[in-house]
Design a protein around this motif. Structure first.
Motif, PDB file in Angstrom:
ATOM      1  N   LYS A  70     -34.189 -14.189 -36.019  1.00 47.58           N
ATOM      2  CA  LYS A  70     -32.891 -14.040 -35.366  1.00 47.58           C
ATOM      3  C   LYS A  70     -32.917 -14.650 -33.970  1.00 47.58           C
ATOM      4  O   LYS A  70     -33.939 -14.604 -33.286  1.00 47.58           O
ATOM      5  N   ASP A 112     -25.171 -15.087 -39.646  1.00 50.49           N
ATOM      6  CA  ASP A 112     -26.068 -15.681 -40.646  1.00 50.49           C
ATOM      7  C   ASP A 112     -25.895 -17.192 -40.772  1.00 50.49           C
ATOM      8  O   ASP A 112     -26.168 -17.774 -41.815  1.00 50.49           O
ATOM      9  N   GLU A 113     -25.454 -17.820 -39.699  1.00 48.59           N
ATOM     10  CA  GLU A 113     -25.356 -19.275 -39.674  1.00 48.59           C
ATOM     11  C   GLU A 113     -26.670 -19.838 -39.143  1.00 48.59           C
ATOM     12  O   GLU A 113     -27.247 -19.302 -38.198  1.00 48.59           O
ATOM     13  N   VAL A 127     -36.457 -14.588 -42.311  1.00 54.99           N
ATOM     14  CA  VAL A 127     -35.493 -15.203 -41.409  1.00 54.99           C
ATOM     15  C   VAL A 127     -35.692 -14.607 -40.027  1.00 54.99           C
ATOM     16  O   VAL A 127     -35.891 -13.405 -39.875  1.00 54.99           O
ATOM     17  N   VAL A 149     -31.310 -17.700 -37.601  1.00 53.00           N
ATOM     18  CA  VAL A 149     -29.869 -17.548 -37.786  1.00 53.00           C
ATOM     19  C   VAL A 149     -29.264 -16.761 -36.628  1.00 53.00           C
ATOM     20  O   VAL A 149     -29.953 -16.027 -35.931  1.00 53.00           O
ATOM     21  N   GLN A 171     -25.856 -14.107 -35.465  1.00 49.78           N
ATOM     22  CA  GLN A 171     -25.353 -12.839 -35.994  1.00 49.78           C
ATOM     23  C   GLN A 171     -24.456 -13.026 -37.217  1.00 49.78           C
ATOM     24  O   GLN A 171     -24.251 -12.095 -37.989  1.00 49.78           O
ATOM     25  N   LYS A 214     -23.483 -21.199 -43.977  1.00 48.83           N
ATOM     26  CA  LYS A 214     -24.358 -20.023 -44.072  1.00 48.83           C
ATOM     27  C   LYS A 214     -25.670 -20.389 -44.756  1.00 48.83           C
ATOM     28  O   LYS A 214     -25.703 -21.167 -45.706  1.00 48.83           O
TER      29      LYS A 214
END
Length: 155
Positions: free
Chosen positions: A35, A62-63, A33, A58, A60, A131
């Protein structure tokens, strides 16, 4: 007494089994993943190092906010070279796809297989309540097909 059709009953049982094959049974939960705010060169290095062709991005919480692929990175490289732009301050959110098709963990795997064919996409993020919980790829569907090769694929 009438003759009972074994085949008729057998097909019915297979169809009910295929209805229970969900994305969550075959999705990847342990995924790479990226950021928000991550530099595009760092993303490219991670794609190469981990031998992956893309991944979700994603925030912060985690969306899911986007997805990035090798093609998106190549496009960025091509444009920066063509316009002779430096590669400083180039964050992933400037190059990611923001309108991302997602699927839910309880979606039927065969419906996802049809989405792969119609949308010509290689992977879908799996989201639950906003999420990111996994990733389902065409390869996951092929693995499912091998595991379930004795069952009816109709849904």
């Amino acid at each position: 007494m009438g003759i009972k059709s074994f085949q008729g009953k057998h097909i019915g049982e297979e169809a009910s089994l295929s209805e229970n094959i969900k994305v969550e049974d075959f999705m990847t939960r342990n995924m790479f993943v990226f950021k928000e705010g991550q530099h595009i060169l760092e993303v490219m290095e991670s794609l190469i190092k981990n031998r992956i062709s893309g991944g979700p991005i994603v925030n912060q919480k985690d969306e899911l906010v986007g997805i990035i692929s090798e093609g998106d990175c190549i496009k960025q490289l091509s444009e920066s070279r063509y316009y002779n732009q430096p590669m400083d301050n180039m964050n992933v959110e400037n190059y990611m796809v923001k309108k991302v098709e997602t699927v839910s963990p309880d979606m039927n795997l065969f419906d996802v297989a049809n989405k792969f064919l119609s949308l010509k996409i290689r992977r879908f993020p799996v989201c639950e309540n906003g999420k990111l919980v996994g990733l389902i790829s065409q390869k996951n569907v092929l693995k499912a097909a091998l595991e379930l090769h004795g069952y009816n694929w109709k849904s």
